[in-house]
Design a protein around this motif. Structure first.
Motif, short mmCIF file in Angstrom:
data_model
loop_
_atom_site.label_atom_id
_atom_site.label_comp_id
_atom_site.label_asym_id
_atom_site.label_seq_id
_atom_site.Cartn_x
_atom_site.Cartn_y
_atom_site.Cartn_z
N SER A 20 0.83 -1.19 0.00
CA SER A 20 0.00 0.00 0.00
C SER A 20 0.86 1.24 0.00
O SER A 20 2.08 1.19 0.19
CB SER A 20 -0.91 0.00 1.22
N GLN A 21 0.22 2.36 -0.21
CA GLN A 21 0.91 3.64 -0.17
C GLN A 21 -0.06 4.68 0.35
O GLN A 21 -1.27 4.47 0.33
CB GLN A 21 1.40 4.05 -1.57
N ILE A 22 0.46 5.79 0.79
CA ILE A 22 -0.38 6.88 1.25
C ILE A 22 -0.64 7.80 0.07
O ILE A 22 0.29 8.22 -0.62
CB ILE A 22 0.29 7.63 2.41
#
Length: 156
Positions: free
Chosen positions: A36-38
């Protein structure tokens, strides 16, 4: 119990169901961290992921099927139109339909009062007990209990 206490980061105890639906042997497994990433991804990244997907092309075309809600709404509006004498969509108006009046308010009120006091039959044939029926039934049960209690020597 010991395996639960020894679990490390990224480990879990997992049990799967077999063909009959019974749980299999619990096993210790590694769980991959989610990728995931922000923040949102770039449009180019999104397109690359979509092109690499095995579902590419399956969900591209939007299909707007008729829902059950829409079918019921159509039936309801058709029934209301039929009750009011208004022409239904796709059907010509009946001759003299504009001259007919709807049911009288007192007729509706008397019908509802009759259903409340004397009971009614539901749409699937079930009987709804009215107030009069309930009072007669309860009184009859009390009288019957009293008679049987006195004859059979019930509680004193």
């Amino acid at each position: 119990m010991q395996a639960i206490q020894e679990l490390g980061v990224g480990e879990a105890l997992v049990s799967f169901l077999d063909d009959n639906g019974t749980p299999g042997i619990t096993q210790r497994v590694w769980v991959c961290a989610p990728g995931s990433q922000i923040g949102p991804i770039a449009p180019a990244e999104r397109q690359a992921i979509q092109n690499a997907s095995v579902l590419k092309g399956v969900y591209d075309k939007a299909i707007d099927r008729v829902s059950a809600y829409e079918v019921l709404q159509q039936r309801g509006s058709s029934a209301i139109a039929a009750d009011n004498g208004a022409p239904q969509p796709g059907k010509p108006a009946a001759p003299g339909a504009a001259e007919q009046e709807g049911p009288d308010f007192t007729d509706i009120l008397m019908s509802k009062a009759k259903d409340i006091f004397l009971g009614s039959t539901g749409p699937r044939g079930g009987h709804r007990e009215g107030i009069v029926e309930k009072v007669v039934r309860q009184s009859g049960e009390k009288i019957l209990r009293g008679i049987l209690g006195s004859l059979l020597g019930g509680k004193k």
